[in-house]
Design a protein around this motif. Structure first.
Motif, PDB file in Angstrom:
ATOM      1  N   LEU A   5     -41.182 -10.360 -64.827  1.00  0.00           N
ATOM      2  CA  LEU A   5     -42.480  -9.945 -65.366  1.00  0.00           C
ATOM      3  C   LEU A   5     -42.504 -10.315 -66.846  1.00  0.00           C
ATOM      4  CD1 LEU A   5     -45.208  -8.479 -65.094  1.00  0.00           C
ATOM      5  CD2 LEU A   5     -44.013  -6.352 -65.673  1.00  0.00           C
ATOM      6  N   ALA A   6     -43.002 -11.494 -67.153  1.00  0.00           N
ATOM      7  CA  ALA A   6     -43.085 -11.984 -68.541  1.00  0.00           C
ATOM      8  C   ALA A   6     -41.733 -11.823 -69.245  1.00  0.00           C
ATOM      9  CB  ALA A   6     -44.186 -11.255 -69.302  1.00  0.00           C
ATOM     10  N   GLY A   7     -40.657 -12.164 -68.535  1.00  0.00           N
ATOM     11  CA  GLY A   7     -39.314 -12.061 -69.093  1.00  0.00           C
ATOM     12  C   GLY A   7     -38.638 -10.716 -68.873  1.00  0.00           C
ATOM     13  N   ARG A   8     -39.362  -9.753 -68.377  1.00  0.00           N
ATOM     14  CA  ARG A   8     -38.797  -8.428 -68.081  1.00  0.00           C
ATOM     15  C   ARG A   8     -38.204  -8.473 -66.676  1.00  0.00           C
ATOM     16  NH1 ARG A   8     -41.887  -2.945 -69.740  1.00  0.00           N
ATOM     17  NH2 ARG A   8     -40.522  -1.366 -68.796  1.00  0.00           N
ATOM     18  N   ARG A   9     -36.939  -8.099 -66.566  1.00  0.00           N
ATOM     19  CA  ARG A   9     -36.189  -8.249 -65.320  1.00  0.00           C
ATOM     20  C   ARG A   9     -36.296  -6.968 -64.488  1.00  0.00           C
ATOM     21  NH1 ARG A   9     -31.415 -11.427 -63.972  1.00  0.00           N
ATOM     22  NH2 ARG A   9     -30.084 -10.319 -62.466  1.00  0.00           N
ATOM     23  N   ILE A  10     -36.784  -7.122 -63.255  1.00  0.00           N
ATOM     24  CA  ILE A  10     -36.886  -6.014 -62.304  1.00  0.00           C
ATOM     25  C   ILE A  10     -36.093  -6.412 -61.064  1.00  0.00           C
ATOM     26  CG2 ILE A  10     -38.444  -4.592 -60.917  1.00  0.00           C
ATOM     27  CD1 ILE A  10     -40.649  -5.252 -62.998  1.00  0.00           C
ATOM     28  N   GLU A  11     -35.099  -5.593 -60.703  1.00  0.00           N
ATOM     29  CA  GLU A  11     -34.160  -5.937 -59.640  1.00  0.00           C
ATOM     30  C   GLU A  11     -34.423  -5.102 -58.383  1.00  0.00           C
ATOM     31  OE1 GLU A  11     -30.328  -5.335 -61.375  1.00  0.00           O
ATOM     32  OE2 GLU A  11     -30.672  -6.797 -62.976  1.00  0.00           O
ATOM     33  N   VAL A  12     -34.221  -5.703 -57.229  1.00  0.00           N
ATOM     34  CA  VAL A  12     -34.485  -5.070 -55.934  1.00  0.00           C
ATOM     35  C   VAL A  12     -33.187  -4.548 -55.330  1.00  0.00           C
ATOM     36  CG1 VAL A  12     -35.306  -5.449 -53.578  1.00  0.00           C
ATOM     37  CG2 VAL A  12     -36.506  -6.516 -55.512  1.00  0.00           C
ATOM     38  N   LEU A  13     -33.239  -3.321 -54.818  1.00  0.00           N
ATOM     39  CA  LEU A  13     -32.139  -2.725 -54.063  1.00  0.00           C
ATOM     40  C   LEU A  13     -32.629  -2.406 -52.659  1.00  0.00           C
ATOM     41  CD1 LEU A  13     -29.273  -1.302 -53.936  1.00  0.00           C
ATOM     42  CD2 LEU A  13     -30.512   0.808 -54.504  1.00  0.00           C
TER      43      LEU A  13
ATOM     44  N   HIS B  39     -37.153   0.206 -46.614  1.00  0.00           N
ATOM     45  CA  HIS B  39     -37.351   0.776 -47.951  1.00  0.00           C
ATOM     46  C   HIS B  39     -36.532  -0.003 -48.981  1.00  0.00           C
ATOM     47  CE1 HIS B  39     -37.837   3.670 -51.171  1.00  0.00           C
ATOM     48  NE2 HIS B  39     -38.497   4.503 -50.400  1.00  0.00           N
ATOM     49  N   VAL B  40     -37.152  -0.298 -50.119  1.00  0.00           N
ATOM     50  CA  VAL B  40     -36.447  -0.850 -51.266  1.00  0.00           C
ATOM     51  C   VAL B  40     -36.765  -0.006 -52.490  1.00  0.00           C
ATOM     52  CG1 VAL B  40     -36.407  -3.234 -50.406  1.00  0.00           C
ATOM     53  CG2 VAL B  40     -38.302  -2.479 -51.863  1.00  0.00           C
ATOM     54  N   CYS B  41     -35.901  -0.110 -53.497  1.00  0.00           N
ATOM     55  CA  CYS B  41     -36.169   0.472 -54.811  1.00  0.00           C
ATOM     56  C   CYS B  41     -36.099  -0.632 -55.849  1.00  0.00           C
ATOM     57  CB  CYS B  41     -35.161   1.577 -55.128  1.00  0.00           C
ATOM     58  SG  CYS B  41     -35.242   2.993 -54.006  1.00  0.00           S
ATOM     59  N   TYR B  42     -36.741  -0.401 -57.000  1.00  0.00           N
ATOM     60  CA  TYR B  42     -36.838  -1.412 -58.058  1.00  0.00           C
ATOM     61  C   TYR B  42     -36.230  -0.864 -59.344  1.00  0.00           C
ATOM     62  CZ  TYR B  42     -40.224  -3.496 -54.844  1.00  0.00           C
ATOM     63  OH  TYR B  42     -40.833  -4.038 -53.741  1.00  0.00           O
ATOM     64  N   PHE B  43     -35.275  -1.609 -59.907  1.00  0.00           N
ATOM     65  CA  PHE B  43     -34.630  -1.204 -61.149  1.00  0.00           C
ATOM     66  C   PHE B  43     -35.220  -2.008 -62.299  1.00  0.00           C
ATOM     67  CE2 PHE B  43     -31.038  -1.246 -64.244  1.00  0.00           C
ATOM     68  CZ  PHE B  43     -30.984   0.123 -64.467  1.00  0.00           C
ATOM     69  N   ASP B  44     -35.875  -1.312 -63.222  1.00  0.00           N
ATOM     70  CA  ASP B  44     -36.455  -1.930 -64.417  1.00  0.00           C
ATOM     71  C   ASP B  44     -35.383  -1.942 -65.499  1.00  0.00           C
ATOM     72  OD1 ASP B  44     -38.153  -2.810 -66.480  1.00  0.00           O
ATOM     73  OD2 ASP B  44     -38.740  -0.743 -66.948  1.00  0.00           O
ATOM     74  N   THR B  45     -34.840  -3.122 -65.795  1.00  0.00           N
ATOM     75  CA  THR B  45     -33.712  -3.193 -66.717  1.00  0.00           C
ATOM     76  C   THR B  45     -34.091  -2.816 -68.143  1.00  0.00           C
ATOM     77  OG1 THR B  45     -34.096  -5.570 -67.035  1.00  0.00           O
ATOM     78  CG2 THR B  45     -32.519  -4.924 -65.328  1.00  0.00           C
ATOM     79  N   GLN B  46     -35.370  -2.925 -68.501  1.00  0.00           N
ATOM     80  CA  GLN B  46     -35.774  -2.585 -69.863  1.00  0.00           C
ATOM     81  C   GLN B  46     -35.771  -1.070 -70.091  1.00  0.00           C
ATOM     82  OE1 GLN B  46     -38.649  -5.014 -71.873  1.00  0.00           O
ATOM     83  NE2 GLN B  46     -39.826  -3.223 -72.525  1.00  0.00           N
ATOM     84  N   SER B  47     -36.352  -0.318 -69.176  1.00  0.00           N
ATOM     85  CA  SER B  47     -36.378   1.145 -69.323  1.00  0.00           C
ATOM     86  C   SER B  47     -35.151   1.808 -68.706  1.00  0.00           C
ATOM     87  CB  SER B  47     -37.638   1.712 -68.666  1.00  0.00           C
ATOM     88  OG  SER B  47     -37.598   1.538 -67.261  1.00  0.00           O
ATOM     89  N   ARG B  48     -34.370   1.043 -67.947  1.00  0.00           N
ATOM     90  CA  ARG B  48     -33.233   1.544 -67.174  1.00  0.00           C
ATOM     91  C   ARG B  48     -33.679   2.674 -66.247  1.00  0.00           C
ATOM     92  NH1 ARG B  48     -29.012  -0.892 -67.531  1.00  0.00           N
ATOM     93  NH2 ARG B  48     -27.887   0.689 -66.323  1.00  0.00           N
ATOM     94  N   GLY B  49     -34.795   2.430 -65.597  1.00  0.00           N
ATOM     95  CA  GLY B  49     -35.330   3.399 -64.647  1.00  0.00           C
ATOM     96  C   GLY B  49     -35.508   2.783 -63.274  1.00  0.00           C
ATOM     97  N   TRP B  50     -35.244   3.567 -62.253  1.00  0.00           N
ATOM     98  CA  TRP B  50     -35.493   3.171 -60.867  1.00  0.00           C
ATOM     99  C   TRP B  50     -36.883   3.633 -60.435  1.00  0.00           C
ATOM    100  CZ3 TRP B  50     -32.712  -0.014 -57.939  1.00  0.00           C
ATOM    101  CH2 TRP B  50     -31.327  -0.165 -58.162  1.00  0.00           C
ATOM    102  N   PHE B  51     -37.629   2.770 -59.789  1.00  0.00           N
ATOM    103  CA  PHE B  51     -38.836   3.147 -59.075  1.00  0.00           C
ATOM    104  C   PHE B  51     -38.409   3.376 -57.632  1.00  0.00           C
ATOM    105  CE2 PHE B  51     -40.224   1.128 -62.887  1.00  0.00           C
ATOM    106  CZ  PHE B  51     -41.366   1.808 -63.254  1.00  0.00           C
ATOM    107  N   THR B  52     -38.434   4.633 -57.204  1.00  0.00           N
ATOM    108  CA  THR B  52     -37.656   5.052 -56.050  1.00  0.00           C
ATOM    109  C   THR B  52     -38.444   5.253 -54.769  1.00  0.00           C
ATOM    110  OG1 THR B  52     -37.889   7.420 -56.549  1.00  0.00           O
ATOM    111  CG2 THR B  52     -36.064   6.246 -57.600  1.00  0.00           C
TER     112      THR B  52
END
Length: 315
Positions: free
Chosen positions: A146-154, A163-176
């Motif tokens: 996302l415009a250089g912002r890395r979001i990783e899939v679990l 079901h997947v979750c998304y790890f936003d490396t910038q905020s270090r938060g999981w979207f669960t």
């Protein structure tokens, strides 16, 4: 909380309007003028999403991604409709769920079986198919840019196999999604949040749910951003509570194994309600007794159904 709430780090919570206020959140991530939505809400949520984008100053064509944690309709029912008004967005969804977004007839039939047609149409509206060429399969380890912002899939089974979750490396938060349970803001006390598992039908798997929680915690996250409802912190305590409560849910279901079929669901539901009432007292929830049960009323029904299906599936 407002209908649109800024959480910091370029993240907003949008109340989808599903069933009651602060029950179901859509989250918006903004980076350098580009955006990703996590969850779509229902088809009825579309005006709220467009209003929130306008309020925040993001044009629909600047939304690059629509990220679904899974295809239960409170999370994904509005995805096809949203894609019609977000011309550049790609839909990211688990490989098991992708076909149901492209051709939603089986998903709709399953929803009718759980909820009945009258409630389903009132709560979710009409499902719109997603164009095949705009669907990206959310495989484990996929990185979304996302415009250089890395979001990783679990890959995150337990609540559902898709079901997947998304790890936003910038905020270090999981979207669960529902993988880290339910935490409604009405239960907060002195800024202390509480959590309750989500065992909605039809694919609850306790061992997988435990493993998914551990996998998310292994990243030492700063927050979990839940669909029901939004961001929580103090994660070691909440993760420990979830592990304990998942085991308690399983024990309630197993205790009903020999109960007659016509009584079994009510038995499990009563056990869950008794557990919730005890938890509210022992943890000091901001609501107690009947008020606490009212907050979780829909979830207690669905959790009981999911546990009964799990119990029968073991045979």
């Amino acid at each position: 909380m407002k209908e649109v709430e800024h959480l910091g780090s370029g993240i907003w919570a949008i109340d989808s309007g599903y069933l009651r206020p602060r029950m179901d959140a859509i989250h918006l991530i903004v980076q350098d003028g580009r955006a990703a939505l996590v969850e779509s809400g229902t088809t009825h949520s579309l005006p709220r999403v467009l209003a929130a984008l306008a309020e925040i100053g993001i044009a629909p064509e600047c939304v690059d991604w629509l990220l679904l944690t899974h295809v239960h309709l409170d999370h994904a029912g509005g995805a096809g409709a949203l894609l019609q008004v977000l011309p550049n967005a790609k839909l990211v969804v688990h490989p098991r769920g992708a076909r149901h977004m492209i051709e939603p007839s089986k998903l709709w039939a399953g929803t009718l079986a759980v909820y009945g047609e009258a409630f389903a149409r009132e709560a979710y509206g009409e499902l719109v198919p997603a164009p095949t060429g705009r669907v990206v399969e959310a495989t484990d380890g996929l990185v979304i840019d996302l415009a250089g912002r890395r979001i990783e899939v679990l890959d995150a089974p337990g609540h559902a196999r898709h079901h997947v979750c998304y790890f936003d490396t910038q905020s270090r938060g999981w979207f669960t999604g529902d993988a880290f349970g339910l935490s409604y803001r009405e239960t907060d006390a002195d800024a202390r949040a509480f959590v309750f598992p989500a065992t909605t039908p039809v694919q609850f798997d306790p061992a997988a749910m435990h493993a998914t929680i551990d996998a998310m915690m292994a990243r030492a996250p700063g927050s979990m951003v839940l669909t029901h409802y939004s961001r929580v912190t103090d994660l070691p305590r909440l993760a420990a509570d979830l592990h304990r409560l998942i085991d308690a849910f399983v024990a309630i279901a197993e205790a009903a194994e020999n109960v007659a079929d016509e009584l079994q669901l009510g038995w499990i539901r009563s056990g869950l309600e008794a557990l919730l009432r005890r938890e509210a007292v022992e943890q000091g929830w901001g609501v107690q007794g009947d008020a606490a049960v009212a907050v979780y009323a829909c979830d207690l029904d669905l959790n009981a159904q999911g546990l009964q299906i799990w119990l029968k599936s073991r045979h």
